[in-house]
Design a protein around this motif. Structure first.
Motif, PDB file in Angstrom:
ATOM      1  N   MET B   1       0.828  -1.198   0.000  1.00 53.58           N
ATOM      2  CA  MET B   1       0.000   0.000   0.000  1.00 53.58           C
ATOM      3  C   MET B   1       0.868   1.257   0.000  1.00 53.58           C
ATOM      4  SD  MET B   1      -2.800   1.152   2.764  1.00 53.58           S
ATOM      5  CE  MET B   1      -2.230   2.801   3.061  1.00 53.58           C
ATOM      6  N   THR B   2       0.493   2.212  -0.792  1.00 58.48           N
ATOM      7  CA  THR B   2       1.304   3.427  -0.875  1.00 58.48           C
ATOM      8  C   THR B   2       0.698   4.546  -0.036  1.00 58.48           C
ATOM      9  OG1 THR B   2       2.012   2.823  -3.102  1.00 58.48           O
ATOM     10  CG2 THR B   2       2.292   5.108  -2.476  1.00 58.48           C
ATOM     11  N   GLN B   3       1.537   5.153   0.775  1.00 62.81           N
ATOM     12  CA  GLN B   3       1.084   6.287   1.587  1.00 62.81           C
ATOM     13  C   GLN B   3       1.272   7.573   0.771  1.00 62.81           C
ATOM     14  OE1 GLN B   3       3.007   6.046   5.495  1.00 62.81           O
ATOM     15  NE2 GLN B   3       2.977   3.827   5.301  1.00 62.81           N
ATOM     16  N   PHE B   4       0.246   7.862  -0.028  1.00 63.81           N
ATOM     17  CA  PHE B   4       0.347   8.980  -0.965  1.00 63.81           C
ATOM     18  C   PHE B   4       0.673  10.298  -0.267  1.00 63.81           C
ATOM     19  CE2 PHE B   4      -2.814   6.104  -3.096  1.00 63.81           C
ATOM     20  CZ  PHE B   4      -1.969   5.693  -4.105  1.00 63.81           C
ATOM     21  N   GLU B   5      -0.033  10.540   0.829  1.00 62.06           N
ATOM     22  CA  GLU B   5       0.140  11.827   1.508  1.00 62.06           C
ATOM     23  C   GLU B   5       1.573  11.992   2.025  1.00 62.06           C
ATOM     24  OE1 GLU B   5      -2.795  12.606   4.520  1.00 62.06           O
ATOM     25  OE2 GLU B   5      -2.029  14.623   4.889  1.00 62.06           O
ATOM     26  N   THR B   6       2.131  10.908   2.565  1.00 66.18           N
ATOM     27  CA  THR B   6       3.496  10.966   3.109  1.00 66.18           C
ATOM     28  C   THR B   6       4.501  11.286   2.003  1.00 66.18           C
ATOM     29  OG1 THR B   6       2.856   9.299   4.715  1.00 66.18           O
ATOM     30  CG2 THR B   6       5.215   9.633   4.415  1.00 66.18           C
ATOM     31  N   LEU B   7       4.376  10.581   0.875  1.00 69.90           N
ATOM     32  CA  LEU B   7       5.311  10.805  -0.236  1.00 69.90           C
ATOM     33  C   LEU B   7       5.161  12.210  -0.813  1.00 69.90           C
ATOM     34  CD1 LEU B   7       5.332   7.516  -2.371  1.00 69.90           C
ATOM     35  CD2 LEU B   7       7.333   8.753  -1.537  1.00 69.90           C
ATOM     36  N   LEU B   8       3.921  12.610  -1.038  1.00 74.15           N
ATOM     37  CA  LEU B   8       3.682  13.937  -1.631  1.00 74.15           C
ATOM     38  C   LEU B   8       4.164  15.052  -0.707  1.00 74.15           C
ATOM     39  CD1 LEU B   8       0.140  13.328  -3.200  1.00 74.15           C
ATOM     40  CD2 LEU B   8       2.279  13.715  -4.439  1.00 74.15           C
ATOM     41  N   SER B   9       3.904  14.894   0.592  1.00 73.15           N
ATOM     42  CA  SER B   9       4.341  15.924   1.555  1.00 73.15           C
ATOM     43  C   SER B   9       5.856  16.042   1.569  1.00 73.15           C
ATOM     44  CB  SER B   9       3.886  15.584   2.975  1.00 73.15           C
ATOM     45  OG  SER B   9       2.517  15.429   3.007  1.00 73.15           O
ATOM     46  N   ALA B  10       6.540  14.894   1.472  1.00 71.06           N
ATOM     47  CA  ALA B  10       8.005  14.915   1.500  1.00 71.06           C
ATOM     48  C   ALA B  10       8.552  15.647   0.270  1.00 71.06           C
ATOM     49  CB  ALA B  10       8.544  13.485   1.540  1.00 71.06           C
ATOM     50  N   LEU B  11       7.959  15.405  -0.882  1.00 68.36           N
ATOM     51  CA  LEU B  11       8.399  16.094  -2.108  1.00 68.36           C
ATOM     52  C   LEU B  11       8.139  17.591  -1.992  1.00 68.36           C
ATOM     53  CD1 LEU B  11       6.969  13.594  -4.777  1.00 68.36           C
ATOM     54  CD2 LEU B  11       9.363  13.843  -4.126  1.00 68.36           C
ATOM     55  N   LYS B  12       6.978  17.909  -1.456  1.00 71.73           N
ATOM     56  CA  LYS B  12       6.591  19.320  -1.307  1.00 71.73           C
ATOM     57  C   LYS B  12       7.539  20.035  -0.340  1.00 71.73           C
ATOM     58  CE  LYS B  12       3.451  22.365  -2.320  1.00 71.73           C
ATOM     59  NZ  LYS B  12       3.147  22.688  -3.706  1.00 71.73           N
ATOM     60  N   LYS B  13       7.809  19.362   0.769  1.00 75.07           N
ATOM     61  CA  LYS B  13       8.655  19.957   1.813  1.00 75.07           C
ATOM     62  C   LYS B  13      10.043  20.320   1.275  1.00 75.07           C
ATOM     63  CE  LYS B  13      10.341  18.855   6.394  1.00 75.07           C
ATOM     64  NZ  LYS B  13      10.768  17.707   7.173  1.00 75.07           N
ATOM     65  N   GLU B  14      10.568  19.477   0.380  1.00 77.37           N
ATOM     66  CA  GLU B  14      11.901  19.739  -0.185  1.00 77.37           C
ATOM     67  C   GLU B  14      11.845  20.684  -1.394  1.00 77.37           C
ATOM     68  OE1 GLU B  14      14.832  19.156   0.891  1.00 77.37           O
ATOM     69  OE2 GLU B  14      14.366  17.793   2.530  1.00 77.37           O
ATOM     70  N   GLY B  15      10.623  21.042  -1.815  1.00 73.41           N
ATOM     71  CA  GLY B  15      10.485  21.965  -2.948  1.00 73.41           C
ATOM     72  C   GLY B  15      10.740  21.323  -4.299  1.00 73.41           C
ATOM     73  N   VAL B  16      10.480  20.019  -4.416  1.00 70.42           N
ATOM     74  CA  VAL B  16      10.704  19.307  -5.684  1.00 70.42           C
ATOM     75  C   VAL B  16       9.663  19.767  -6.723  1.00 70.42           C
ATOM     76  CG1 VAL B  16      10.776  17.016  -6.781  1.00 70.42           C
ATOM     77  CG2 VAL B  16      11.556  17.290  -4.411  1.00 70.42           C
ATOM     78  N   SER B  17      10.122  20.007  -7.958  1.00 68.30           N
ATOM     79  CA  SER B  17       9.191  20.320  -9.057  1.00 68.30           C
ATOM     80  C   SER B  17       8.761  19.002  -9.698  1.00 68.30           C
ATOM     81  CB  SER B  17       9.878  21.179 -10.118  1.00 68.30           C
ATOM     82  OG  SER B  17      10.211  22.415  -9.585  1.00 68.30           O
ATOM     83  N   PHE B  18       7.475  18.704  -9.594  1.00 67.47           N
ATOM     84  CA  PHE B  18       6.962  17.445 -10.144  1.00 67.47           C
ATOM     85  C   PHE B  18       5.487  17.599 -10.478  1.00 67.47           C
ATOM     86  CE2 PHE B  18       4.291  15.768  -6.687  1.00 67.47           C
ATOM     87  CZ  PHE B  18       4.682  16.588  -5.634  1.00 67.47           C
ATOM     88  N   ILE B  19       5.003  16.676 -11.293  1.00 69.35           N
ATOM     89  CA  ILE B  19       3.584  16.669 -11.679  1.00 69.35           C
ATOM     90  C   ILE B  19       3.054  15.256 -11.491  1.00 69.35           C
ATOM     91  CG2 ILE B  19       1.950  17.023 -13.590  1.00 69.35           C
ATOM     92  CD1 ILE B  19       4.217  18.934 -14.751  1.00 69.35           C
ATOM     93  N   ILE B  20       1.893  15.147 -10.888  1.00 72.12           N
ATOM     94  CA  ILE B  20       1.294  13.833 -10.635  1.00 72.12           C
ATOM     95  C   ILE B  20       0.640  13.330 -11.922  1.00 72.12           C
ATOM     96  CG2 ILE B  20      -0.399  12.550  -9.257  1.00 72.12           C
ATOM     97  CD1 ILE B  20      -0.006  14.799  -7.083  1.00 72.12           C
ATOM     98  N   ILE B  21       0.991  12.092 -12.281  1.00 69.76           N
ATOM     99  CA  ILE B  21       0.452  11.476 -13.507  1.00 69.76           C
ATOM    100  C   ILE B  21      -0.117  10.104 -13.113  1.00 69.76           C
ATOM    101  CG2 ILE B  21       2.066  12.700 -15.041  1.00 69.76           C
ATOM    102  CD1 ILE B  21       3.712  10.019 -15.102  1.00 69.76           C
TER     103      ILE B  21
END
Lengths: 64, 161
Positions: B1-21
């Motif tokens: 199971m993937t913890q979407f919120e945890t992964l997305l928050s971590a990317l956001k916190k580091e300021g990563v430029s990404f797009i969800i596909i």
């Protein structure tokens, strides 16, 4: 422009699959907010993981 | 199971430029299908690659399906040398794409994306038309099944307008 046979056959496959899509489920989903949909996905994932775990446990018990 | 919120928050916190596909974007647009991983397109600048490596490192990323014990390190050098990575992490499966088939690089996907609020933050999602195009371009049987559902979603949304 003439479509390549591959694109044409892909279109046919997509049209075939579209007949099987449950539009009531889609309409229900579209009434939810995007966040509600993703929360529901997480919940469904948890449920699927639990069902897989139960299935694996049962198969293990049956094998004894 | 993937913890979407945890992964997305971590990317956001580091300021990563990404797009969800992928499947999560399909869910965002209204799909009822179950997806097990998070797929994103990331920007390939050196700074963003550094941020990406930093964001993902705490989750112990490893190549999905690869034998155990390979000397794999998800660091900036590895990301620069590669392009697309299918990872297994402590918080679930995570696919990182430098380019998306049928759409192109991060910049091309960004043009066809939209911003939305999720889990109290703002994220970018690929738009429905580009998602359909990418799935058609991938061309696998399972992708065509997804295309069928996404096209039905587009029809339903058009009817609601």
């Amino acid at each position: 422009m003439i479509a390549s046979p591959d694109l044409e056959s892909a279109d046919l496959v997509v049209e075939f699959y579209k007949d099987g899509v449950d539009r009531t489920l889609i309409r229900e989903n579209l009434r939810r907010s995007p966040e509600e949909r993703i929360r529901a996905l997480e919940s469904l994932q948890r449920f699927a993981a639990e069902v897989r775990r139960a299935g694996a446990l049962t198969r293990k018990d049956d094998a004894k | 199971m993937t913890q979407f919120e945890t992964l997305l928050s971590a990317l956001k916190k580091e300021g990563v430029s990404f797009i969800i596909i992928g499947g999560v974007a399909a869910t965002f647009h209204g799909s009822a299908r179950l997806t097990n991983d998070l797929d994103v397109v990331y920007e390939r600048s050196a700074e963003n690659i550094e941020r990406l490596a930093r964001a993902v490192a705490p989750f112990k990323p490893y190549l999905r399906g690869a034998p155990e014990g390979l000397p794999f390190r998800f660091d900036p050098a590895t990301i620069k040398r590669g392009l697309n990575f299918t990872l297994r992490t402590d918080v679930g499966d995570f696919d990182l794409l430098g380019e998306l088939t049928g759409v192109g690089s991060f910049a091309a996907v960004e043009v066809e994306s939209l911003e939305a609020s999720l889990f109290g933050a703002t994220y970018r999602f690929i738009n429905l038309n580009a998602l359909i195009r990418s799935k058609r371009a991938a061309g696998r049987a399972k992708d065509l099944e997804v295309v069928a559902e996404l096209e039905v979603i587009r029809e339903e949304r058009d009817q609601q307008r």
